[in-house]
Design a protein around this motif. Structure first.
Motif, PDB file in Angstrom:
ATOM      1  N   ARG A  19     -15.190  12.283  32.158  1.00 57.31           N
ATOM      2  CA  ARG A  19     -16.078  11.254  32.697  1.00 57.31           C
ATOM      3  C   ARG A  19     -15.885   9.990  31.883  1.00 57.31           C
ATOM      4  N   ALA A  20     -14.906   9.182  32.291  1.00 56.83           N
ATOM      5  CA  ALA A  20     -14.561   7.988  31.509  1.00 56.83           C
ATOM      6  C   ALA A  20     -15.707   6.986  31.531  1.00 56.83           C
ATOM      7  N   VAL A  21     -16.355   6.874  32.693  1.00 57.94           N
ATOM      8  CA  VAL A  21     -17.526   6.014  32.843  1.00 57.94           C
ATOM      9  C   VAL A  21     -18.577   6.838  33.564  1.00 57.94           C
TER      10      VAL A  21
ATOM     11  N   GLY B   1     -17.753  -0.660  21.619  1.00 52.87           N
ATOM     12  CA  GLY B   1     -17.712   0.787  21.472  1.00 52.87           C
ATOM     13  C   GLY B   1     -16.321   1.169  21.015  1.00 52.87           C
ATOM     14  N   GLU B   2     -16.173   2.403  20.536  1.00 52.17           N
ATOM     15  CA  GLU B   2     -14.898   2.805  19.957  1.00 52.17           C
ATOM     16  C   GLU B   2     -13.901   3.208  21.041  1.00 52.17           C
ATOM     17  N   SER B   3     -12.626   3.320  20.649  1.00 49.45           N
ATOM     18  CA  SER B   3     -11.609   3.553  21.663  1.00 49.45           C
ATOM     19  C   SER B   3     -11.893   4.840  22.429  1.00 49.45           C
ATOM     20  N   GLY B   4     -11.654   4.783  23.711  1.00 47.95           N
ATOM     21  CA  GLY B   4     -11.869   5.936  24.567  1.00 47.95           C
ATOM     22  C   GLY B   4     -13.274   6.041  25.121  1.00 47.95           C
ATOM     23  N   CYS B   5     -14.165   5.101  24.786  1.00 50.64           N
ATOM     24  CA  CYS B   5     -15.557   5.226  25.253  1.00 50.64           C
ATOM     25  C   CYS B   5     -15.716   4.721  26.679  1.00 50.64           C
ATOM     26  N   GLY B   6     -14.664   4.124  27.251  1.00 51.83           N
ATOM     27  CA  GLY B   6     -14.731   3.755  28.665  1.00 51.83           C
ATOM     28  C   GLY B   6     -14.829   2.265  28.939  1.00 51.83           C
ATOM     29  N   LYS B   7     -14.597   1.436  27.933  1.00 52.68           N
ATOM     30  CA  LYS B   7     -14.729  -0.015  28.117  1.00 52.68           C
ATOM     31  C   LYS B   7     -13.742  -0.543  29.159  1.00 52.68           C
ATOM     32  N   SER B   8     -12.471  -0.188  28.994  1.00 51.80           N
ATOM     33  CA  SER B   8     -11.461  -0.707  29.922  1.00 51.80           C
ATOM     34  C   SER B   8     -11.674  -0.181  31.329  1.00 51.80           C
ATOM     35  N   THR B   9     -12.057   1.082  31.435  1.00 51.93           N
ATOM     36  CA  THR B   9     -12.317   1.653  32.755  1.00 51.93           C
ATOM     37  C   THR B   9     -13.472   0.904  33.418  1.00 51.93           C
ATOM     38  N   ALA B  10     -14.517   0.622  32.652  1.00 54.46           N
ATOM     39  CA  ALA B  10     -15.643  -0.144  33.198  1.00 54.46           C
ATOM     40  C   ALA B  10     -15.162  -1.502  33.694  1.00 54.46           C
ATOM     41  N   GLY B  11     -14.262  -2.137  32.928  1.00 56.16           N
ATOM     42  CA  GLY B  11     -13.721  -3.431  33.330  1.00 56.16           C
ATOM     43  C   GLY B  11     -12.933  -3.345  34.629  1.00 56.16           C
ATOM     44  N   ARG B  12     -12.114  -2.306  34.759  1.00 56.30           N
ATOM     45  CA  ARG B  12     -11.321  -2.159  35.989  1.00 56.30           C
ATOM     46  C   ARG B  12     -12.211  -1.866  37.188  1.00 56.30           C
ATOM     47  N   LEU B  13     -13.290  -1.105  36.961  1.00 55.96           N
ATOM     48  CA  LEU B  13     -14.235  -0.823  38.044  1.00 55.96           C
ATOM     49  C   LEU B  13     -14.936  -2.114  38.469  1.00 55.96           C
TER      50      LEU B  13
ATOM     51  N   VAL C 246     -14.423   9.571  37.169  1.00 56.30           N
ATOM     52  CA  VAL C 246     -13.951  10.806  36.545  1.00 56.30           C
ATOM     53  C   VAL C 246     -12.440  10.891  36.696  1.00 56.30           C
ATOM     54  N   TYR C 247     -11.748  11.114  35.574  1.00 57.03           N
ATOM     55  CA  TYR C 247     -10.298  11.320  35.641  1.00 57.03           C
ATOM     56  C   TYR C 247     -10.015  12.804  35.558  1.00 57.03           C
ATOM     57  N   ARG C 248      -9.142  13.261  36.423  1.00 61.71           N
ATOM     58  CA  ARG C 248      -8.795  14.689  36.381  1.00 61.71           C
ATOM     59  C   ARG C 248      -7.395  14.905  35.861  1.00 61.71           C
TER      60      ARG C 248
ATOM     61  N   ASN D 266     -14.177  14.804  21.665  1.00 61.14           N
ATOM     62  CA  ASN D 266     -13.258  14.823  22.782  1.00 61.14           C
ATOM     63  C   ASN D 266     -14.039  14.565  24.072  1.00 61.14           C
ATOM     64  N   PRO D 267     -13.669  13.491  24.824  1.00 62.97           N
ATOM     65  CA  PRO D 267     -14.456  13.161  26.016  1.00 62.97           C
ATOM     66  C   PRO D 267     -14.433  14.267  27.068  1.00 62.97           C
ATOM     67  N   ALA D 268     -13.418  15.134  27.000  1.00 59.54           N
ATOM     68  CA  ALA D 268     -13.364  16.226  27.971  1.00 59.54           C
ATOM     69  C   ALA D 268     -14.331  17.350  27.583  1.00 59.54           C
TER      70      ALA D 268
ATOM     71  N   ARG E 132      -4.039  15.112  33.682  1.00 63.26           N
ATOM     72  CA  ARG E 132      -3.693  15.431  32.292  1.00 63.26           C
ATOM     73  C   ARG E 132      -3.344  14.137  31.610  1.00 63.26           C
ATOM     74  N   ARG E 133      -3.778  13.956  30.408  1.00 57.64           N
ATOM     75  CA  ARG E 133      -3.428  12.724  29.734  1.00 57.64           C
ATOM     76  C   ARG E 133      -3.519  12.892  28.230  1.00 57.64           C
ATOM     77  N   GLY E 134      -2.474  12.510  27.546  1.00 51.95           N
ATOM     78  CA  GLY E 134      -2.474  12.421  26.084  1.00 51.95           C
ATOM     79  C   GLY E 134      -2.924  13.695  25.408  1.00 51.95           C
TER      80      GLY E 134
HETATM   81  N1  LIG Z   1      -5.746   6.522  34.206  1.00 55.17           N
HETATM   82  C1  LIG Z   1      -6.343   7.442  33.451  1.00 55.17           C
HETATM   83  N2  LIG Z   1      -6.111   8.776  33.635  1.00 55.17           N
HETATM   84  C2  LIG Z   1      -6.710   9.716  32.893  1.00 55.17           C
HETATM   85  N3  LIG Z   1      -7.596   9.452  31.908  1.00 55.17           N
HETATM   86  C3  LIG Z   1      -7.872   8.151  31.652  1.00 55.17           C
HETATM   87  C4  LIG Z   1      -7.266   7.088  32.396  1.00 55.17           C
HETATM   88  N4  LIG Z   1      -7.731   5.899  31.909  1.00 55.17           N
HETATM   89  C5  LIG Z   1      -8.587   6.210  30.914  1.00 55.17           C
HETATM   90  N5  LIG Z   1      -8.682   7.563  30.758  1.00 55.17           N
HETATM   91  C6  LIG Z   1      -9.554   8.263  29.806  1.00 55.17           C
HETATM   92  O1  LIG Z   1     -10.854   7.776  30.020  1.00 55.17           O
HETATM   93  C7  LIG Z   1     -11.525   7.569  28.791  1.00 55.17           C
HETATM   94  C8  LIG Z   1     -11.943   6.119  28.660  1.00 55.17           C
HETATM   95  O2  LIG Z   1     -10.777   5.313  28.514  1.00 55.17           O
HETATM   96  P1  LIG Z   1     -10.811   3.726  28.407  1.00 55.17           P
HETATM   97  O3  LIG Z   1     -11.639   3.170  29.493  1.00 55.17           O
HETATM   98  O4  LIG Z   1      -9.413   3.251  28.306  1.00 55.17           O
HETATM   99  O5  LIG Z   1     -11.561   3.515  27.011  1.00 55.17           O
HETATM  100  P2  LIG Z   1     -11.601   2.244  26.046  1.00 55.17           P
HETATM  101  O6  LIG Z   1     -11.110   1.058  26.803  1.00 55.17           O
HETATM  102  O7  LIG Z   1     -13.027   2.147  25.635  1.00 55.17           O
HETATM  103  O8  LIG Z   1     -10.737   2.582  24.880  1.00 55.17           O
HETATM  104  C9  LIG Z   1     -10.576   8.028  27.699  1.00 55.17           C
HETATM  105  O9  LIG Z   1     -10.870   9.374  27.393  1.00 55.17           O
HETATM  106  C10 LIG Z   1      -9.230   7.921  28.366  1.00 55.17           C
HETATM  107  O10 LIG Z   1      -8.322   8.834  27.812  1.00 55.17           O
END
Ligand SMILES: Nc1ncnc2c1ncn2[C@@H]1O[C@H](COP(=O)(O)OP(=O)(O)O)[C@@H](O)[C@H]1O
Ligand SMILES: Nc1ncnc2c1ncn2[C@@H]1O[C@H](COP(=O)(O)OP(=O)(O)O)[C@@H](O)[C@H]1O
Ligand SMILES: [Mg+2]
Ligand SMILES: [Mg+2]
Lengths: 326, 315
Positions: free
Chosen positions: A28-30, A47-59, A13-15, A276-278, A17-19
């Motif tokens: 809840r990114a993942v 999945g489409e942008s913002g669905c949490g793919k990169s976050t899953a990868g970093r985890l 979960v990211y808390r 909006n994921p939020a 502020r972003r974008g």
């Molecule tokens: N470091 C961060 N701080 C706050 N929100 C984040 C951060 N990284 C990703 N997010 C949010 O988490 C969600 C998933 O992001 P991300 O994993 O980058 O998705 P994807 O790779 O599928 O495009 C998005 O809503 C993104 O804005």
């Protein structure tokens, strides 16, 4: 076989502020993601942008800690960040991502960057490292004379090869490739995709391959997970999922891929933007865009349920849709 | 079909390097034609040159005729009438074309004033109609939004609404969906298809994605090294590609159906304008090249009905 990497009910979960969604509401990114990767196998994440793919990868790489759930590498929990054990694990797992220029230090030569991980992890003598450099450059198909160049003196494809050489330097067991070919032209993309397949065959590397390009993922992956708003909505054998996706979102996504010639799946055009994921919709998060939603979908969140063919689908109508698709 | 735009021997130089090396291309009224090729092959420059949108340092020669009138070297007043009026262009990145400090509705009414002399309530009503037409939900309210308050897909719709404001006879869409997610891309392509059918305007769709062009266009031109190297009806191009580069592009793309196969990569990379090979630009990467290919640039010639290729061995 014990998986090389396993994520069990992992959430992040990211808390901050972003974008655009800078409201301060938690995102809840993942969300409760479970997945496994075995040695020598590739798991695709789409999945489409913002669905949490990169976050899953970093985890998966332990670059971020989950808020809940567990990540295991070789059957043991990940070491705490910053510790010696964590650094040793880093050598075993590497990240390759889309923008090679952003991933490289403009001031260093290709040779310096490729050798950097070996120096950080104190692997080999200076002579051994030079020898390793030659092997790595050959493996990724880079001419030896390019070693003394700087990143901006290479083409996009050559830079992506250099980034791969660096990722392979420590002989990792797991590669997380985050959109590694998305910025490349088709002819260069094919070169890199072939190279990744060959490297995997030769070294038995496990891969998590993240991409929004479904055709590339279909080609390279054994298994695939389709994500929507932080959750896996469908997961299974790659060919089966792409041939006959079950989840209505997976179907829309697969049917949206433009093809030449007759299409196998009728094109489903979704209405509206991804939410909006939020402000995750209640019930099934996909229901506002789903043409098949029932009253139940608006209130009750579907679990990821294993179907008769072993595929996992998070949809109240999965059984019915699987029968119709078969 | 009646001709609308006719491009002949279009050449563009930047700082002494020839980026376009003799482009010949026609667009008929009402048709949807695709322009494909990898980055840097000259797709955008072709249309920027045609519309007089390149920076002053570019040297342009050749001919671009719109309905029998030469556009190259035409006076600014005439070009202003053509751009946005008879020919509109939309780009990959709507943010670059939309003004961040103005409400999106105002940007459309401004285009209406410029190209159709509309003002006040009439312009506002027409802007709303255009917003409805391009599928922006809740148009009455969204008209008051700023670009940053809208998603990428919504901004692309605004840009399309602006392009439609001048009731163009030709819409040039330069990678209009490249920055968008797959399901949003499907929405925008659907919209473009519907608008084209409803308004009868011609569409030039520029894309690096062969699938996008296959789905949208009846005719396709393939560019490489600042030239059109093949041109055919969509079905012919995909079924019987004549040029080794087109064949290579098709073999390099993974498929969504059928058995998974190893990709056939094309060796090497796209040449840059400052080191174009002397003969065929594709020769250094070509598996069937001969000495003739290095000596002279092969001309685009007919290899079948409505199918032309610039390769000595094609046909
Ligand atoms: N470091 C961060 N701080 C706050 N929100 C984040 C951060 N990284 C990703 N997010 C949010 O988490 C969600 C998933 O992001 P991300 O994993 O980058 O998705 P994807 O790779 O599928 O495009 C998005 O809503 C993104 O804005
Ligand atoms: N303003 C410019 N100045 C110098 N070179 C340019 C300019 N615009 C484009 N080019 C060059 O012209 C060639 C064709 O570019 P372009 O038409 O943008 O390719 P694409 O097919 O990707 O749209 C490229 O080599 C590019 O670097
Ligand atoms: Mg990402
Ligand atoms: Mg371009």
């Amino acid at each position: 076989m014990t998986p090389l990497l396993e994520m069990q009910g992992v959430s992040r979960v990211y808390r901050a502020r972003r974008g655009l969604f800078g409201t301060g509401t938690p995102v809840r990114a993942v969300d409760h993601v479970s997945l496994q990767v075995a040695p020598g196998r590739t798991l695709g994440i789409v999945g489409e942008s913002g669905c949490g793919k990169s976050t899953a990868g970093r985890l998966a790489l332990g670059l971020e800690r989950p808020d809940s759930g567990a990540v295991q590498f070789r059957g043991a929990p990940m070491a705490a960040p910053g510790t010696a054990a964590w650094r040793a694990e880093r050598a075993q797992m590497q990240l390759v991502f889309q923008d090679p220029l952003g991933a490289m230090d403009r001031r260093l030569t290709i040779a310096q960057q490729v050798l950097e991980p070996l120096e950080i992890h104190g692997i080999g003598t200076a002579a051994e490292r030079r020898e390793r450099l030659a092997t790595l450059l050959r493996d990724v198909g880079l001419r030896a004379d390019l070693a003394e160049r700087h990143p901006h003196q290479l083409s996009g494809g050559q830079r992506q090869r250099a980034v791969l050489a660096r990722a392979l330097a420590t002989d990792p067991a797991l590669l997380v490739c985050d959109e590694p070919v998305s910025a490349l032209d088709v002819s260069i993309q094919a070169q890199i995709v072939n190279m990744l397949t060959d490297l995997q065959a030769a070294r038995g590397i496990a891969m998590i391959f993240i991409s929004h390009d479904l055709a590339v993922v279909r080609l390279i992956s054994h298994e695939v997970a389709v994500m929507y708003l932080g959750r896996i909505v469908e997961q299974g054998e790659a060919e089966a999922v792409f041939a006959a996706p079950i989840h209505p979102y997976a179907r829309a996504l697969v049917s949206a891929v433009p093809v030449s010639g007759p299409r196998r799946l009728e094109r489903i055009v979704l209405s509206g933007d991804p939410p909006n994921p939020a402000q995750r919709p209640p019930g099934c998060a996909f229901h506002p865009r789903c043409a098949l939603a029932l009253a139940r979908c608006r209130t009750e969140d579907p679990d990821l349920v294993t179907q008769s063919d072993g595929r996992m689908v998070a949809c109240h109508r999965a059984g019915e849709l699987a029968r119709a698709a078969a | 079909m009646a001709g609308l735009v006719s491009i002949r021997n279009l050449r563009v130089r930047f700082d002494g390097n020839e980026a376009l090396r003799g482009v010949d291309f026609d667009v008929a009224r009402g048709e949807a034609v695709g322009l494909v090729g990898e980055s840097g092959c000259g797709k955008s420059v072709t249309w920027l040159a045609a519309l007089g949108l390149l920076p002053g340092k570019a040297t342009i020669t050749g001919s671009v005729m719109l309905d029998g009138h030469e556009l190259l070297g035409a006076p600014a007043s005439q070009l202003d009438h053509v751009r946005g009026g008879r020919i509109a262009m939309i780009f990959q990145d709507p943010a670059s074309a939309l003004n961040p400090v103005h409400r999106v509705g105002r940007q459309v009414t401004e285009a209406l004033r410029l190209h159709r002399g509309m003002d006040g309530a009439a312009a506002r009503a027409e802007a709303r109609r255009l917003f409805d037409l391009v599928g922006i939900p809740d148009a009455g309210r969204r008209i008051e939004a700023y670009p940053h308050e809208m998603s990428g897909g919504q901004n692309q719709r605004v840009m399309i609404a602006m392009a439609l404001a001048g009731q163009p006879e030709l819409l040039i869409a330069d990678e209009p969906t490249t920055a968008l997610d797959a399901t949003i891309q499907a929405q925008i392509l659907d919209l473009l298809r519907r608008l084209q059918a409803e308004t009868g305007m011609a569409l030039v769709l520029i894309s690096h994605d062969l699938g996008v062009v296959a789905e949208m266009c009846t005719r396709v031109g393939v560019m490489y090294g600042g030239r059109i190297i093949e041109e055919a009806a969509e079905a012919d191009l995909f079924a019987r590609p004549g040029h080794p580069y087109t064949q290579g592009l098709l073999a390099a793309r993974p498929d969504m159906a059928g058995p998974r196969r190893r990709l056939e990569a094309i060796n090497g990379g796209v040449p840059e304008p400052w080191n174009f090979p002397p003969g065929c630009a594709f020769a250094p990467r070509c598996t069937v090249m001969t000495a003739a290919c290095d000596a002279e640039v092969p001309a685009l010639h007919t290899i079948a009905t409505g199918h032309r290729a610039a390769c000595w061995r094609a046909g």
